[in-house]
Enzyme design. Structure first.
Site, PDB file in Angstrom:
ATOM      1  N   ASN A 157      17.059 -34.201 -21.181  1.00  0.00           N
ATOM      2  CA  ASN A 157      16.628 -33.114 -22.050  1.00  0.00           C
ATOM      3  C   ASN A 157      16.087 -31.923 -21.259  1.00  0.00           C
ATOM      4  O   ASN A 157      16.811 -30.942 -21.034  1.00  0.00           O
ATOM      5  CB  ASN A 157      15.590 -33.627 -23.054  1.00  0.00           C
ATOM      6  CG  ASN A 157      15.302 -32.626 -24.152  1.00  0.00           C
ATOM      7  OD1 ASN A 157      15.647 -31.455 -24.047  1.00  0.00           O
ATOM      8  ND2 ASN A 157      14.673 -33.074 -25.205  1.00  0.00           N
ATOM      9  N   ASP A 158      14.842 -32.006 -20.820  1.00  0.00           N
ATOM     10  CA  ASP A 158      14.205 -30.846 -20.195  1.00  0.00           C
ATOM     11  C   ASP A 158      14.969 -30.314 -18.984  1.00  0.00           C
ATOM     12  O   ASP A 158      14.986 -29.104 -18.752  1.00  0.00           O
ATOM     13  CB  ASP A 158      12.767 -31.187 -19.790  1.00  0.00           C
ATOM     14  CG  ASP A 158      11.904 -31.491 -20.998  1.00  0.00           C
ATOM     15  OD1 ASP A 158      12.214 -30.965 -22.089  1.00  0.00           O
ATOM     16  OD2 ASP A 158      10.943 -32.270 -20.874  1.00  0.00           O
TER      17      ASP A 158
END
Lengths: 471, 109
Positions: free
Chosen positions: A395-396
């Site tokens: 994700n990040d």
């Protein structure tokens, strides 16, 4: 055969020198996967030599106790090492770190009791290392246990914070320092030493609880370094070069890894340790900011059609791949794509997962050749020419807001440029934001296809669909 | 320990730190996890101190028992660390199975 004490001492010193050389050669061979297995073996031989030499020196005074200790430790160690799942490797490393730290602290404490008959005449060159060994050792022990509990999800992975946290920790550290000075001035104050040990253990807990799950790579690397430093300090206390050399090697290794991890997140070590990154307030603001755009969900059939037409596919694994144990399914998909003539690459972000190199180990377990795993800098130029970027539970590290959004908490973090690929397929359990609590604008891009579900199950469905398309 | 022995030990420490930085900065990212578990096993060298403490019978029971617990923990660290590292490293050299493996042999790296 009996040796004079002098001859024994010489023999032992030489043996320690050989062991230390073995460790250095062993670490040097870790510079390539092809020489690494033997390197590790050389290190183990060095350790065995050090143990045998020490046994020659100590004699058979408490042989029963020693054999019992060695047997208990070996059985537990072997069981842990052989049973552990590859996905649980971060926990394992944390636990072993902790044991190493505690062992050094105990040895330092034992040395204090040994010098007590010398009373207040004990040199500061001995007492200071003893105190440092105990202090760093216990911080390493409890800090590692907390890291273990977070990684094992026995306790919350979110940062635990309370008002005045940093000030409270500073006061505790100051008290510890005062105690240390008092003990150096009079080593017979044993009760002070126990209080210092207890405070160190508390400090270890307090230092790690405000650090969130995705910052674990930094914490593990740092604790690794501490366990080395604890051994090193204990080495000074008992005047043993084997401990000093090995401890410094490990300390250096941990420091290097810590620096690499911090750089990969574009954050300072102080920021990682004290800012409680990813705690509740940031989550609130981020949720409000990311409310624009629509997310489009697709099923396996839609996604398979995209893969069917793709010439180049870049796979981006993240912590979600470890959670879903999806590494074998990932390789299966890659094999199928390669059979069909598609080029497949893997993009590995340095902080993907929960410890340095976490993704590499999982993919190695699934038999992915390490030559196909590309670093951030190597792989980013390939995204614009990729037909599909397949994000598996990351994700990040793929969040384009890190490039553009100055208000974003992850602004400035180097990311994988997945948004530059022609199509982005994201395997994700739900729309829950990533660790940093930041919504990912990647998910609302027009060229992004969200494929919700457990990563492993989704991949199996995708493989099935792709096979049907092929036949 | 006197100032002289301390300085000798400190010299060894300083040089070892330099060697550590030099050797470890050459480890590729793909092996960072085995590096951690392997170096972890090496930090189990404190087992040597534990053995010594364990056999200091004349120094009193506390020293011996502290040494004994240290010995158990350090042995877990050493045995567990080297074994798990071995397990991981062997995965990196496994032959890739199935098709598509050709042409990826020992070139470069």
């Amino acid at each position: 055969m009996t040796l004079t004490p002098r001859a024994t001492a010489t023999l032992v010193t030489v043996a320690y020198l050989i062991s230390a050389s073995c460790f250095i050669i062993g670490l040097k061979r870790l510079s390539s996967p092809r020489t690494a297995v033997k390197g590790n073996l050389i290190g183990a031989v060095g350790m065995l030599l050090a143990v045998l030499a020490t046994l020659v020196q100590t004699g058979v005074g408490s042989l029963g106790l020693i054999l019992a200790g060695l047997a208990i430790g070996s059985v537990i160690g072997a069981l842990l090492a052989l049973k552990i799942e590859m996905t649980a490797m971060p926990q394992m490393v944390a636990l072993l770190n902790g044991f190493g730290g505690a062992a050094s602290a105990l040895v330092a404490s034992a040395e204090l009791f040994k010098i007590l008959p010398h009373g207040t005449n004990a040199s500061a060159f001995v007492t200071v290392p003893i105190i440092l060994g105990a202090l760093i050792g216990w911080v390493t022990f409890t800090g590692s246990l907390i890291a273990f509990a977070k990684l094992q999800e026995i306790m919350t992975t979110a940062p635990i914070t309370y008002p005045g946290q940093n000030i409270f920790n500073m006061i505790l550290s100051a008290v510890t320092l005062v105690l240390a000075v008092l003990i150096v001035r009079d080593p017979t104050r044993v009760s002070y030493f126990w209080i210092l040990s207890a405070l160190s253990a508390v400090l270890g807990v307090l230092a790690v609880i405000p650090i969130g799950g995705a910052d674990m790579p930094v914490v593990i690397a740092l604790l690794n370094s501490y366990s080395g430093l604890a051994a090193c300090a204990t080495g000074f206390a008992i005047n043993n070069n084997a401990l000093i050399i090995s401890g410094s090697l490990v300390g250096a290794s941990g420091v290097i890894l810590t620096a690499i991890m911090c750089k990969a997140m574009n954050r300072s070590l102080a920021n990682v340790l004290f800012s409680a990154f990813g705690s509740a307030p940031e989550e609130g603001t981020a949720a409000a900011a990311g409310a624009t755009g629509t997310v489009k969900g697709y099923d396996a059939e839609d996604v398979a059609i995209v893969f069917d037409a793709a010439q180049t596919v870049i796979i981006v694994p993240g912590y979600g791949m470890a959670v879903a144990q999806a590494q074998h399914a990932v390789r299966e998909l890659a094999d199928l794509l390669k059979e069909r003539g598609t080029t497949v690459m893997y993009a590995i972000h340095p902080v993907a997962g929960r410890m340095p190199g976490h993704m590499n180990v999982l993919l190695a377990e699934a038999n992915v050749p390490y030559e196909e795993l590309l670093d951030l800098d190597q792989v980013n130029p390939h995204f614009p020419e990729a037909d599909v970027a397949l994000v598996v539970g990351a994700n990040d590290i793929t969040n384009p807001a890190a490039r553009t959004e100055k208000s974003s908490p992850i602004y400035g973090m180097p990311i994988l440029d997945v948004d530059k690929a022609r199509t982005i397929v994201v395997l994700k359990r739900s729309m829950r934001p990533g660790f940093a609590g930041v919504d990912n604008p990647l998910y609302t891009l027009p060229q992004t296809m969200m494929f919700f579900g457990d990563a492993k199950a989704s991949l199996m469905k995708l493989i099935q669909e792709l096979k049907e398309l092929g036949s | 320990m006197t100032l002289e022995t301390f300085l000798a030990a400190f010299t060894v420490f300083t040089l070892a730190v330099f060697i550590g930085f030099e050797v470890i900065s050459k480890v590729p990212p793909t092996l960072h996890t085995p590096l951690m578990s392997g170096s972890n096993a090496i930090s189990g060298i404190t087992i040597v101190g534990a053995l010594v403490a364990c056999s200091e019978v004349h120094a009193g029971k506390i020293t011996v028992w502290l040494g004994f617990f240290a010995l158990i923990l350090a042995t877990i660290n050493v045995v567990g660390g080297f074994l798990v590292t071995d397990r991981m490293l062997k995965m990196f050299v496994k032959k890739p199975r199935g098709a598509g493996a050709a042409g990826r042999t020992e070139k470069g790296e």
